[in-house]
Write a protein that holds these residues in place. Structure first.
Motif, PDB file in Angstrom:
ATOM      1  N   GLN A  46       0.805  -1.049  -0.087  1.00 13.55           N
ATOM      2  CA  GLN A  46      -0.112  -0.076   0.131  1.00 13.55           C
ATOM      3  C   GLN A  46       0.903   1.188  -0.020  1.00 13.55           C
ATOM      4  OE1 GLN A  46      -3.272   0.946   3.197  1.00 13.55           O
ATOM      5  NE2 GLN A  46      -1.317   1.826   3.860  1.00 13.55           N
ATOM      6  N   SER A  86      -8.673   3.759  -2.195  1.00 13.28           N
ATOM      7  CA  SER A  86      -7.874   4.979  -1.415  1.00 13.28           C
ATOM      8  C   SER A  86      -8.719   5.363  -0.465  1.00 13.28           C
ATOM      9  CB  SER A  86      -7.431   5.808  -2.461  1.00 13.28           C
ATOM     10  OG  SER A  86      -8.733   6.613  -2.919  1.00 13.28           O
ATOM     11  N   THR A  87      -8.160   6.120   0.561  1.00 13.28           N
ATOM     12  CA  THR A  87      -8.717   6.778   1.652  1.00 13.28           C
ATOM     13  C   THR A  87      -7.639   7.754   2.340  1.00 13.28           C
ATOM     14  OG1 THR A  87      -9.415   6.446   3.855  1.00 13.28           O
ATOM     15  CG2 THR A  87      -7.677   5.048   3.381  1.00 13.28           C
ATOM     16  N   ALA A 111      -6.799  10.116   5.509  1.00 12.93           N
ATOM     17  CA  ALA A 111      -6.904  10.366   6.938  1.00 12.93           C
ATOM     18  C   ALA A 111      -6.347  11.923   7.228  1.00 12.93           C
ATOM     19  CB  ALA A 111      -6.367   9.244   7.809  1.00 12.93           C
ATOM     20  N   ARG A 145      -3.742   6.992   1.464  1.00  6.12           N
ATOM     21  CA  ARG A 145      -3.375   5.475   1.401  1.00  6.12           C
ATOM     22  C   ARG A 145      -4.262   5.113  -0.069  1.00  6.12           C
ATOM     23  NH1 ARG A 145      -4.471   5.603   7.300  1.00  6.12           N
ATOM     24  NH2 ARG A 145      -2.226   5.383   8.231  1.00  6.12           N
ATOM     25  N   TYR A 174      -5.435   0.256  11.612  1.00  8.11           N
ATOM     26  CA  TYR A 174      -6.579   1.152  10.795  1.00  8.11           C
ATOM     27  C   TYR A 174      -7.058  -0.242   9.768  1.00  8.11           C
ATOM     28  CZ  TYR A 174      -2.775   1.702   7.353  1.00  8.11           C
ATOM     29  OH  TYR A 174      -1.613   1.544   6.408  1.00  8.11           O
ATOM     30  N   LEU A 175      -8.184   0.491   9.329  1.00  4.13           N
ATOM     31  CA  LEU A 175      -8.848  -0.681   8.557  1.00  4.13           C
ATOM     32  C   LEU A 175      -9.701   0.353   7.244  1.00  4.13           C
ATOM     33  CD1 LEU A 175     -10.761  -3.939   9.162  1.00  4.13           C
ATOM     34  CD2 LEU A 175     -12.148  -1.978   8.333  1.00  4.13           C
ATOM     35  N   TYR A 176      -9.659  -0.300   6.239  1.00  5.14           N
ATOM     36  CA  TYR A 176     -10.724   0.319   5.296  1.00  5.14           C
ATOM     37  C   TYR A 176     -11.398  -0.890   4.545  1.00  5.14           C
ATOM     38  CZ  TYR A 176      -6.814   0.768   2.082  1.00  5.14           C
ATOM     39  OH  TYR A 176      -5.447   0.586   1.591  1.00  5.14           O
ATOM     40  N   SER A 177     -12.503  -0.452   3.712  1.00  6.51           N
ATOM     41  CA  SER A 177     -12.950  -1.527   2.901  1.00  6.51           C
ATOM     42  C   SER A 177     -13.548  -1.223   1.771  1.00  6.51           C
ATOM     43  CB  SER A 177     -14.332  -2.204   3.721  1.00  6.51           C
ATOM     44  OG  SER A 177     -15.226  -1.424   4.239  1.00  6.51           O
ATOM     45  N   PHE A 178     -13.961  -2.026   0.753  1.00  4.72           N
ATOM     46  CA  PHE A 178     -14.381  -1.549  -0.620  1.00  4.72           C
ATOM     47  C   PHE A 178     -14.961  -2.934  -1.248  1.00  4.72           C
ATOM     48  CE2 PHE A 178      -9.998  -2.368  -1.010  1.00  4.72           C
ATOM     49  CZ  PHE A 178      -9.849  -3.237  -2.421  1.00  4.72           C
ATOM     50  N   LEU A 192     -11.615  -6.426   3.020  1.00  4.75           N
ATOM     51  CA  LEU A 192     -11.075  -5.689   4.043  1.00  4.75           C
ATOM     52  C   LEU A 192      -9.747  -5.437   3.999  1.00  4.75           C
ATOM     53  CD1 LEU A 192     -13.134  -7.351   7.030  1.00  4.75           C
ATOM     54  CD2 LEU A 192     -13.705  -5.264   5.939  1.00  4.75           C
ATOM     55  N   PHE A 225      -6.439  -4.059   6.316  1.00  7.11           N
ATOM     56  CA  PHE A 225      -6.037  -3.464   7.347  1.00  7.11           C
ATOM     57  C   PHE A 225      -4.560  -3.535   7.733  1.00  7.11           C
ATOM     58  CE2 PHE A 225      -6.870  -7.815   8.280  1.00  7.11           C
ATOM     59  CZ  PHE A 225      -5.842  -8.307   9.179  1.00  7.11           C
TER      60      PHE A 225
END
Length: 139
Positions: free
Chosen positions: A5, A34-35, A37, A46, A99-103, A111, A113
């Motif tokens: 990542q 992408s995300t 913060a 990210r 941290y975690l994000y999803s799509f 997921l 992370f």
């Protein structure tokens, strides 16, 4: 079992995000997810993409503060409760999620992370027969 990542540190001012996106676009890099913060002065953007090594080089050579890090990506069924169940298995094993994000990807939930307990996380994933994704899955 991990994927790369990009974490890009960008100032919270007009034009900085579009600069990153333009560089990746011109290089033919496909952003998968992408995300951002943010804090008062900067954001951490990210990105998962189809060619993280090439993206890293392009951004670094352009003077952009970027890092490559290992994250885990799990494929889950796209139904209510699957994310909670996966996170519970990981948490119950004593693995901390930083941290975690999803799509959604190809009709599946994903997921993503990061943990500072990668080996324990990998063991938990294998023991519970969870499906992880590799960089090849995103090409």
């Amino acid at each position: 079992m991990t994927i790369k990542q990009l974490s890009i540190f960008i100032e919270n001012k007009s034009g900085t995000l579009i600069n990153v996106l333009d560089l990746l676009s011109k290089a033919g890099i496909q952003i998968i997810a992408s995300t951002i913060a943010d804090t008062k002065d900067y954001g951490i953007y990210r990105i998962l993409c189809d060619n993280p090594a090439q993206a890293y080089i392009i951004l670094k050579e352009s003077g952009i503060n970027v890092q490559l890090s290992d994250v885990i990506a799990l494929s889950i069924d796209d139904v209510p409760g699957r994310a909670a169940a996966a996170v519970k298995l990981i948490s119950d094993a004593g693995v901390s999620i930083l941290y975690l994000y999803s799509f959604l990807w190809k009709s599946k939930g994903v997921l993503v992370f990061r943990t500072d307990q990668s080996e324990k996380a990998k063991e938990t994933i294998m023991l519970n027969k969870m499906n992880f994704l590799t960089e090849e899955d995103f090409r």
